[in-house]
Enzyme design. Structure first.
Site, short mmCIF file in Angstrom:
data_model
loop_
_atom_site.label_atom_id
_atom_site.label_comp_id
_atom_site.label_asym_id
_atom_site.label_seq_id
_atom_site.Cartn_x
_atom_site.Cartn_y
_atom_site.Cartn_z
N HIS A 222 0.82 -1.21 0.00
CA HIS A 222 0.00 0.00 0.00
C HIS A 222 0.85 1.26 0.00
O HIS A 222 1.93 1.28 0.59
CB HIS A 222 -0.90 0.02 1.24
CG HIS A 222 -1.97 -1.02 1.20
ND1 HIS A 222 -2.49 -1.59 2.33
CD2 HIS A 222 -2.62 -1.58 0.15
CE1 HIS A 222 -3.41 -2.48 1.98
NE2 HIS A 222 -3.50 -2.49 0.67
N ALA B 259 -1.75 -0.03 26.06
CA ALA B 259 -3.02 0.67 26.32
C ALA B 259 -4.15 -0.31 26.65
O ALA B 259 -5.29 0.11 26.83
CB ALA B 259 -3.39 1.49 25.10
N GLY B 260 -3.86 -1.60 26.70
CA GLY B 260 -4.88 -2.56 27.09
C GLY B 260 -5.57 -3.23 25.92
O GLY B 260 -6.54 -3.98 26.08
N PHE C 204 -5.88 -6.01 23.06
CA PHE C 204 -5.42 -7.40 22.98
C PHE C 204 -4.54 -7.54 21.74
O PHE C 204 -5.04 -7.54 20.61
CB PHE C 204 -6.60 -8.36 22.89
CG PHE C 204 -7.45 -8.36 24.14
CD1 PHE C 204 -7.14 -9.21 25.20
CD2 PHE C 204 -8.55 -7.51 24.25
CE1 PHE C 204 -7.92 -9.20 26.36
CE2 PHE C 204 -9.32 -7.51 25.40
CZ PHE C 204 -9.01 -8.34 26.46
N VAL C 205 -3.22 -7.61 21.95
CA VAL C 205 -2.29 -7.71 20.83
C VAL C 205 -1.63 -9.09 20.88
O VAL C 205 -1.04 -9.45 21.90
CB VAL C 205 -1.20 -6.60 20.92
CG1 VAL C 205 -0.21 -6.72 19.76
CG2 VAL C 205 -1.85 -5.22 20.92
N PRO C 206 -1.77 -9.88 19.82
CA PRO C 206 -1.15 -11.22 19.84
C PRO C 206 0.38 -11.09 19.75
O PRO C 206 0.91 -10.01 19.43
CB PRO C 206 -1.71 -11.88 18.58
CG PRO C 206 -2.06 -10.75 17.67
CD PRO C 206 -2.42 -9.59 18.54
N SER D 52 2.18 -12.62 17.57
CA SER D 52 2.52 -12.58 16.14
C SER D 52 1.22 -12.70 15.36
O SER D 52 0.16 -12.98 15.95
CB SER D 52 3.42 -13.77 15.78
OG SER D 52 2.66 -14.96 15.91
#
Ligand code: ACO
Ligand code: LMR
Length: 604
Positions: free
Chosen positions: A272, A294-295, A297-299, A301
């Site tokens: 992009h 910041a709370g 939900f980040v995996p 990977s």
């Protein structure tokens, strides 16, 4: 509005992109929409008035318009513009639509609109509170309600990804390809999505992550959100701010793709235009960390994303925030479909009783229905129920032109043909075929030219000059035997009817001033019966509320001469039957009535 689209949302599709539109209509049919999601198509270069599409195994006609303004006027409820113009035209189409107004959402598919223009366009849209999706996008979807063009792919893919009915996730991505991928992952690991938007890959897109997430926060159907960000730009930080300020409270799962970028020595632009980090803050790593802090939900990977979705969904389900979905019944699209060769929009003979524009024949046929030939004509020719004064005018015209004696060219032809031993229908058509610009068929021409002169404020003298330049006699003026001294009482009768029943007769009033001038030159140059009918029909249609375009179309398609054809058919048949009744022998024209001047052909 918290919901981007509902089951009633309708769009105007700019560009006759038939395969994308068919996909939308197939989706509509599968999910059981009542109305097609595309109300109209703007096709500036096409000549057709509509395009056929399959609706399940059947077909529907979607009207085509030359420009957005006309389509919008005809379908004021269609508040989504799907701008499928090329990158050369997409900016102008969007700006024009913003100017016209009434669109809540504009989706722009083109990639490569110059960035300066895109920024200006997005700013105008934002100021007008219009949600722009794109540029450079496959669009958006509200499963079970409305789907833009190709988003979600084929019907099979859509059903596999549970995009045929609402789930509980709000999905926002930049990429369309990854949108489809994620829809599938969400379908497998959770219950599908409630609303999804691919915001587009260009550097300057209209609605950004935060705009869509804020709307989803307010949409009760959305129970949690999934954001797929990209390396480059700082939009993810706006989401973090909204969480910190308490504006966003629903759980968000997010992943920023492009973590690989750190392995390259210099800034790399991914697919992009916007996917390139210009500062540390813009790297995927930095954004993933900030979002996690910041709370959100980040995996760990991208590969771990499905587990994260299953985890958040499972928790919300256990808490009772998300209920079990009752799977809806869907309509199946037949595997073999055949498009129709003919279209009929006036009558229908498939039921127990045939109908004229929806009215069973028995409801107009007998005297107790109170309906006459004028009503039948208004239904079958115009697909409208005209008021009594208008149907009575039509009947007055039909009765007035039914016959004008045996000497007129059409009756003469019919009589000669009947005497040659031909049938009623054969004799009739020879009579009908003489109807033309000099005899009985000057009605359309009269309407056209007098309307033109009146519309353009030509004085009678200017009008005569104009017609002289065109080199044609004024249709509707002049008669072989009728004149000021021998007035045509049919014309008197029609004018009397109009004076008594028409709300107003501006075109007739104008034509009479023209007649004053022509009869001052020669007293047979009266407004004749053809002219009076043509002009009064225009006055009638104007009083009935038809637009000038519609009236012009009636004229150019020959509708007005049809009144003479319908009426005079009665008289011609009378003459043919008269010949048969009298058992008249074959006619031969007297030779002494013919000037013979036949020279010997020259040799060449
Ligand atoms: N506009 C301008 N001038 C005309 C018109 C006209 N509509 N009709 C006749 N003239 C002029 C001619 O140019 C001619 O002028 P000139 O003497 O300076 O040469 C003069 O009037 C006489 O012309 P003719 O053709 O001899 O007139 P005629 O009486 O034979 O024509 C006709 C009758 C054919 C109806 C003619 O007036 C005409 O063509 N009108 C327009 C077509 C029309 O309205 N037809 C429907 C008639 S009603 C019906 O058929 C039911
Ligand atoms: C007609 O109605 O046929 C005519 O006005 C033509 C004519 O010459 O009488």
């Amino acid at each position: 509005m918290a919901q981007l689209f509902t089951k009633d949302t309708q769009s105007i599709f700019w560009n006759n992109n038939t395969s994308a539109i068919q996909r939308m209509l197939d989706y509509d049919f599968v999910i059981g929409r009542k109305t097609p999601s595309v109300a109209a198509i703007v096709a500036p270069t096409g000549d057709s008035k509509f395009q056929n599409f399959f609706w399940g195994g059947d077909e529907v006609m979607v009207p085509l318009f030359k420009n957005t303004a006309e389509a919008r006027k005809a379908f004021p409820k269609a508040d989504v513009l799907l701008n499928f113009a090329s990158f050369r035209t997409a900016y102008d189409v969007t700006m024009e639509a913003l100017e016209i107004g009434g669109f809540k959402t504009i989706m722009i598919t083109a990639e490569g609109i110059p960035e300066r223009l895109a920024r200006g366009m997005n700013a105008v849209a934002r100021a007008k509170n219009v949600t722009v999706i794109g540029p450079a996008t496959v669009g958006a979807i509200a499963p079970g309600a409305f789907k833009i063009a190709n988003i979600g792919g084929t019907i099979e893919n859509i059903i596999n990804s549970k995009l045929h009915r609402a789930g509980s996730c709000g999905l926002v991505t930049r990429s369309g390809g990854l949108f489809n991928e994620l829809s599938n992952i969400i379908a497998i690991n959770a219950d599908g999505i409630a609303e999804g938007v691919a915001i587009g890959g260009d550097r300057f897109v209209g609605s950004v992550f935060i705009d869509n997430l804020l709307r989803m926060q307010d949409n009760p159907e959305v129970k949690y959100m999934l954001l797929l960000g990209e390396v480059g730009g700082t939009e993810e930080y706006k989401v973090i701010d909204a969480i910190k300020s308490g504006r966003i409270t629903k759980p968000i799962i997010a992943w920023c793709i492009g973590t690989i970028a750190k392995h390259y020595s210099s800034g790399v632009q991914f697919g992009h235009a916007g996917a390139s980090a210009n500062a540390e803050r813009e790297t995927a790593e930095a954004k993933n960390k900030a979002m996690s802090d910041a709370g959100i939900f980040v995996p760990s990977s991208f590969n771990d994303l499905p587990n994260k979705i299953a985890e958040v969904y499972g928790k919300l389900k256990a808490e009772g925030v998300i209920a079990e979905i009752v799977e809806p019944v869907i309509n199946a699209i037949p595997s073999v479909r055949k498009s129709k060769n003919f279209i009929c929009t006036i009558s229908d003979d498939r039921g127990d009783e045939a109908t004229y524009a929806g009215f069973p024949i028995s409801s107009v046929a007998t005297p107790d229905t109170g309906k006459g030939i004028g009503d039948v004509i208004s239904l079958l020719w115009f697909k409208k129920q005209y008021p009594v004064w208008a149907t009575q005018f039509i009947e007055t015209v039909i009765k007035t032109v039914a016959d004008h004696g045996p000497a007129v060219s059409g009756a003469h032809n019919a009589k000669v043909t009947a005497r040659a031993g031909k049938s009623v229908v054969e004799s009739l058509v020879t009579g009908l075929l003489t109807i033309g610009p000099r005899f009985g068929g000057a009605i359309d021409g009269a309407a056209e030219h007098f309307k033109y002169a009146h519309d353009n404020n030509l004085s009678p003298a200017e009008f005569l000059n104009h017609m002289k330049k065109l080199g044609i006699p004024i249709p509707g003026i002049g008669h072989r035997i009728k004149s000021l001294r021998n007035p045509d009482l049919r014309v008197v009768g029609l004018k009397k009817f109009a004076a008594e029943h028409f709300p107003s007769t501006p075109l007739l009033d104008y034509a009479l001033t023209v007649e004053q001038l022509t009869t001052s030159k020669k007293d047979n140059l009266i407004l004749n019966v053809d002219g009076t009918i043509g002009i009064l029909m225009v006055d009638m249609w104007r009083a009935l509320g038809y637009s000038e375009e519609e009236i012009n179309e009636f004229i150019s398609s020959g509708t007005l001469n049809a009144f003479f054809i319908a009426g005079r058919t009665i008289g011609f048949i009378g003459h043919v039957l008269d010949e048969k009744r009298l058992a008249m022998p074959m006619y031969r024209h007297p030779m002494d009535d013919i000037l013979y001047q036949v020279d010997m052909a020259e040799e060449i």
